[in-house]
Structure formats: C-alpha cells, structure tokens
Design a protein around this motif. Structure first.
Motif, PDB file in Angstrom:
ATOM      1  N   ILE A   1     -22.684 -34.846  17.178  1.00  0.00           N
ATOM      2  CA  ILE A   1     -22.015 -33.613  16.777  1.00  0.00           C
ATOM      3  C   ILE A   1     -20.806 -33.402  17.679  1.00  0.00           C
ATOM      4  O   ILE A   1     -20.893 -33.543  18.894  1.00  0.00           O
ATOM      5  CB  ILE A   1     -22.965 -32.398  16.898  1.00  0.00           C
ATOM      6  N   ALA A   2     -19.691 -33.033  17.067  1.00  0.00           N
ATOM      7  CA  ALA A   2     -18.476 -32.685  17.804  1.00  0.00           C
ATOM      8  C   ALA A   2     -17.922 -31.399  17.204  1.00  0.00           C
ATOM      9  O   ALA A   2     -18.174 -31.074  16.034  1.00  0.00           O
ATOM     10  CB  ALA A   2     -17.443 -33.801  17.708  1.00  0.00           C
ATOM     11  N   PHE A   3     -17.182 -30.665  18.020  1.00  0.00           N
ATOM     12  CA  PHE A   3     -16.582 -29.414  17.571  1.00  0.00           C
ATOM     13  C   PHE A   3     -15.077 -29.493  17.785  1.00  0.00           C
ATOM     14  O   PHE A   3     -14.620 -29.951  18.836  1.00  0.00           O
ATOM     15  CB  PHE A   3     -17.174 -28.227  18.338  1.00  0.00           C
ATOM     16  N   ALA A   4     -14.332 -29.025  16.801  1.00  0.00           N
ATOM     17  CA  ALA A   4     -12.872 -29.020  16.882  1.00  0.00           C
ATOM     18  C   ALA A   4     -12.381 -27.588  16.690  1.00  0.00           C
ATOM     19  O   ALA A   4     -12.926 -26.834  15.883  1.00  0.00           O
ATOM     20  CB  ALA A   4     -12.270 -29.922  15.803  1.00  0.00           C
ATOM     21  N   SER A   5     -11.350 -27.246  17.443  1.00  0.00           N
ATOM     22  CA  SER A   5     -10.841 -25.885  17.371  1.00  0.00           C
ATOM     23  C   SER A   5      -9.386 -25.840  17.818  1.00  0.00           C
ATOM     24  O   SER A   5      -8.939 -26.685  18.586  1.00  0.00           O
ATOM     25  CB  SER A   5     -11.673 -24.985  18.290  1.00  0.00           C
ATOM     26  N   ALA A   6      -8.685 -24.837  17.352  1.00  0.00           N
ATOM     27  CA  ALA A   6      -7.337 -24.579  17.874  1.00  0.00           C
ATOM     28  C   ALA A   6      -7.433 -23.927  19.249  1.00  0.00           C
ATOM     29  O   ALA A   6      -6.489 -23.954  20.021  1.00  0.00           O
ATOM     30  CB  ALA A   6      -6.565 -23.670  16.914  1.00  0.00           C
TER      31      ALA A   6
ATOM     32  N   ASN B   1      -5.932 -27.737  19.199  1.00  0.00           N
ATOM     33  CA  ASN B   1      -5.359 -28.527  18.102  1.00  0.00           C
ATOM     34  C   ASN B   1      -5.232 -29.999  18.465  1.00  0.00           C
ATOM     35  O   ASN B   1      -4.285 -30.666  18.094  1.00  0.00           O
ATOM     36  CB  ASN B   1      -4.012 -27.963  17.653  1.00  0.00           C
ATOM     37  N   GLY B   2      -6.190 -30.504  19.216  1.00  0.00           N
ATOM     38  CA  GLY B   2      -6.212 -31.920  19.569  1.00  0.00           C
ATOM     39  C   GLY B   2      -5.513 -32.257  20.873  1.00  0.00           C
ATOM     40  O   GLY B   2      -5.482 -33.406  21.277  1.00  0.00           O
ATOM     41  N   SER B   3      -4.982 -31.250  21.550  1.00  0.00           N
ATOM     42  CA  SER B   3      -4.242 -31.534  22.772  1.00  0.00           C
ATOM     43  C   SER B   3      -5.145 -31.667  23.990  1.00  0.00           C
ATOM     44  O   SER B   3      -4.722 -32.135  25.042  1.00  0.00           O
ATOM     45  CB  SER B   3      -3.196 -30.451  23.033  1.00  0.00           C
ATOM     46  N   ILE B   4      -6.415 -31.268  23.863  1.00  0.00           N
ATOM     47  CA  ILE B   4      -7.334 -31.332  24.997  1.00  0.00           C
ATOM     48  C   ILE B   4      -8.719 -31.723  24.482  1.00  0.00           C
ATOM     49  O   ILE B   4      -9.142 -31.287  23.416  1.00  0.00           O
ATOM     50  CB  ILE B   4      -7.358 -29.984  25.755  1.00  0.00           C
ATOM     51  N   VAL B   5      -9.379 -32.576  25.230  1.00  0.00           N
ATOM     52  CA  VAL B   5     -10.680 -33.078  24.809  1.00  0.00           C
ATOM     53  C   VAL B   5     -11.651 -32.986  25.975  1.00  0.00           C
ATOM     54  O   VAL B   5     -11.314 -33.358  27.098  1.00  0.00           O
ATOM     55  CB  VAL B   5     -10.574 -34.553  24.346  1.00  0.00           C
TER      56      VAL B   5
ATOM     57  N   ASP C   1      -9.837 -33.932  29.454  1.00  0.00           N
ATOM     58  CA  ASP C   1      -8.618 -34.730  29.433  1.00  0.00           C
ATOM     59  C   ASP C   1      -7.568 -34.031  28.583  1.00  0.00           C
ATOM     60  O   ASP C   1      -7.836 -33.648  27.441  1.00  0.00           O
ATOM     61  CB  ASP C   1      -8.894 -36.118  28.850  1.00  0.00           C
ATOM     62  N   VAL C   2      -6.385 -33.902  29.145  1.00  0.00           N
ATOM     63  CA  VAL C   2      -5.264 -33.366  28.382  1.00  0.00           C
ATOM     64  C   VAL C   2      -4.605 -34.539  27.674  1.00  0.00           C
ATOM     65  O   VAL C   2      -4.143 -35.476  28.319  1.00  0.00           O
ATOM     66  CB  VAL C   2      -4.260 -32.637  29.300  1.00  0.00           C
ATOM     67  N   MET C   3      -4.591 -34.483  26.367  1.00  0.00           N
ATOM     68  CA  MET C   3      -4.094 -35.599  25.576  1.00  0.00           C
ATOM     69  C   MET C   3      -2.584 -35.543  25.371  1.00  0.00           C
ATOM     70  O   MET C   3      -1.918 -36.563  25.359  1.00  0.00           O
ATOM     71  CB  MET C   3      -4.793 -35.626  24.208  1.00  0.00           C
ATOM     72  N   ASN C   4      -2.052 -34.340  25.178  1.00  0.00           N
ATOM     73  CA  ASN C   4      -0.643 -34.237  24.842  1.00  0.00           C
ATOM     74  C   ASN C   4      -0.090 -32.891  25.290  1.00  0.00           C
ATOM     75  O   ASN C   4       0.088 -31.987  24.477  1.00  0.00           O
ATOM     76  CB  ASN C   4      -0.469 -34.419  23.325  1.00  0.00           C
ATOM     77  N   PRO C   5       0.221 -32.744  26.584  1.00  0.00           N
ATOM     78  CA  PRO C   5       0.780 -31.462  27.037  1.00  0.00           C
ATOM     79  C   PRO C   5       2.186 -31.260  26.474  1.00  0.00           C
ATOM     80  O   PRO C   5       2.848 -32.218  26.042  1.00  0.00           O
ATOM     81  CB  PRO C   5       0.811 -31.608  28.559  1.00  0.00           C
ATOM     82  N   ILE C   6       2.633 -30.043  26.467  1.00  0.00           N
ATOM     83  CA  ILE C   6       3.992 -29.729  26.015  1.00  0.00           C
ATOM     84  C   ILE C   6       4.957 -30.244  27.081  1.00  0.00           C
ATOM     85  O   ILE C   6       4.719 -30.090  28.275  1.00  0.00           O
ATOM     86  CB  ILE C   6       4.129 -28.213  25.786  1.00  0.00           C
ATOM     87  N   SER C   7       6.048 -30.846  26.659  1.00  0.00           N
ATOM     88  CA  SER C   7       6.992 -31.461  27.600  1.00  0.00           C
ATOM     89  C   SER C   7       7.581 -30.422  28.557  1.00  0.00           C
ATOM     90  O   SER C   7       7.653 -29.231  28.241  1.00  0.00           O
ATOM     91  CB  SER C   7       8.127 -32.154  26.851  1.00  0.00           C
ATOM     92  N   ALA C   8       8.018 -30.900  29.704  1.00  0.00           N
ATOM     93  CA  ALA C   8       8.608 -30.021  30.717  1.00  0.00           C
ATOM     94  C   ALA C   8       9.853 -29.321  30.180  1.00  0.00           C
ATOM     95  O   ALA C   8      10.062 -28.127  30.425  1.00  0.00           O
ATOM     96  CB  ALA C   8       8.941 -30.815  31.974  1.00  0.00           C
ATOM     97  N   ASN C   9      10.685 -30.047  29.417  1.00  0.00           N
ATOM     98  CA  ASN C   9      11.901 -29.440  28.854  1.00  0.00           C
ATOM     99  C   ASN C   9      11.568 -28.343  27.858  1.00  0.00           C
ATOM    100  O   ASN C   9      12.170 -27.268  27.883  1.00  0.00           O
ATOM    101  CB  ASN C   9      12.782 -30.504  28.190  1.00  0.00           C
ATOM    102  N   SER C  10      10.604 -28.609  26.991  1.00  0.00           N
ATOM    103  CA  SER C  10      10.214 -27.594  26.004  1.00  0.00           C
ATOM    104  C   SER C  10       9.575 -26.390  26.694  1.00  0.00           C
ATOM    105  O   SER C  10       9.827 -25.253  26.309  1.00  0.00           O
ATOM    106  CB  SER C  10       9.238 -28.184  24.984  1.00  0.00           C
ATOM    107  N   THR C  11       8.767 -26.640  27.711  1.00  0.00           N
ATOM    108  CA  THR C  11       8.138 -25.551  28.450  1.00  0.00           C
ATOM    109  C   THR C  11       9.187 -24.654  29.087  1.00  0.00           C
ATOM    110  O   THR C  11       9.117 -23.425  28.982  1.00  0.00           O
ATOM    111  CB  THR C  11       7.193 -26.107  29.539  1.00  0.00           C
ATOM    112  N   LEU C  12      10.179 -25.249  29.724  1.00  0.00           N
ATOM    113  CA  LEU C  12      11.255 -24.480  30.348  1.00  0.00           C
ATOM    114  C   LEU C  12      11.995 -23.653  29.306  1.00  0.00           C
ATOM    115  O   LEU C  12      12.245 -22.457  29.504  1.00  0.00           O
ATOM    116  CB  LEU C  12      12.220 -25.408  31.084  1.00  0.00           C
TER     117      LEU C  12
END
Length: 161
Positions: free
Chosen positions: A36-41, A64-68, A76-87
């Motif tokens: 069993i696995a659970f997925a969530s935003a 939304n799949g960015s952290i598991v 594990d962080v799979m896909n963090p928001i880029s530093a440029n986009s964060t700024l």
C-alpha cells in the motif's frame, strides 16, 4: 500487487480523516500480501495525521511527487523548486504582498488569512515548525494566494520562463 491511493477527495472527504470502513478495507488488502502506498499534494507532515493507521512501513508520495518517504522512514526530496524560481517567487510575494504557503522537506513558511480553507490542512498534527520565509531555501511546494487579477498573467508568464 502495489495499490497507490490518492488521499484528498478519494480516501478523505473532509480533509482531516478517513472513514473507518475505508481503513479496514485497505488493511484487508495488506492481509493478502499487497503493498500500500499513499499519494497526496500535501507534504508528508500534513498527510501523517490523516493516515495514522498507515504511518509505518508504507511508501508516501507527497507534494505532488516532489517528496517521497520510503518504507524505512527516510525522506527524499525528488524535485525541489530551483533557486532562481524560489528567489523570483519570494520577490513576487514581497512586491505584491501575497499570501502564501511554502513547504520545505518538513517545515513551512506561511502567511494565510484565518478564513482561508487551506488553513485547516497546514500541519494539523503540529509536527513541524512555522519558519520565516527567508529561511526556506529548497522549497518543494509553493502556493500563492490572493493574487490580484491584474497580475495573474504576469506571474504565470514570469514563472514559465
């Protein structure tokens, strides 16, 4: 067999709990050697209080799949928001005085009006810390609220670049 369940609107209809009949049905699946696995935003810290019967030895796919969270409870962080986009997003928040929710691996920064529906879903189990926005350097999810109509297209165009 692996069963992956979405939570909000599929297992939980009020955003805070899962009906006991649904929980028992999922547990029956496990009795037959199913995974069993659970997925969530939501980020993991906001999902755990909704699935207390399933917090150990289950795969959690959140943000939304960015952290598991794996079965061994490592996150594990799979896909963090880029530093440029964060700024850029932080600059937009400041310039337009936007309300926001910014999640990192575990903690969050927020400026949310008390009557906003999302407020009841932010750290319901009191597992994290609310931190200043400038301390979050690797966000996994950002929600911008109260964006005035006159700047919605501008914000969308800037973020697409």
């Amino acid at each position: 067999m692996l069963y992956v369940f979405d939570v909000d609107g599929t297992l939980s209809f009020n955003g805070t709990e899962i009906n006991e009949m649904i929980i028992e049905s999922i547990k029956k699946l496990e009795q037959y050697s199913n995974q069993i696995a659970f997925a969530s935003a939501r980020p993991i810290r906001d999902l755990l209080p909704i699935i207390p019967a399933f917090t150990d030895n289950h795969l959690l796919i959140d943000g939304n799949g960015s952290i598991v969270q794996m079965k061994n409870n490592t996150i594990d962080v799979m896909n963090p928001i880029s530093a440029n986009s964060t700024l850029l997003i932080k600059q937009l928040i400041s310039k337009y005085n936007l309300n926001y929710l910014v999640d990192d691996r575990w903690n969050y920064a927020s400026k949310v009006k008390a009557n906003t529906p999302i407020i009841k879903q932010i750290d319901p189990g009191k597992l994290a810390k609310r931190v200043p926005l400038n301390t979050i350097t690797n966000p996994i999810k950002i929600i911008l609220l109260n964006i005035p109509d006159r700047i919605k297209n501008f914000v969308a165009n800037v973020l697409m670049c």
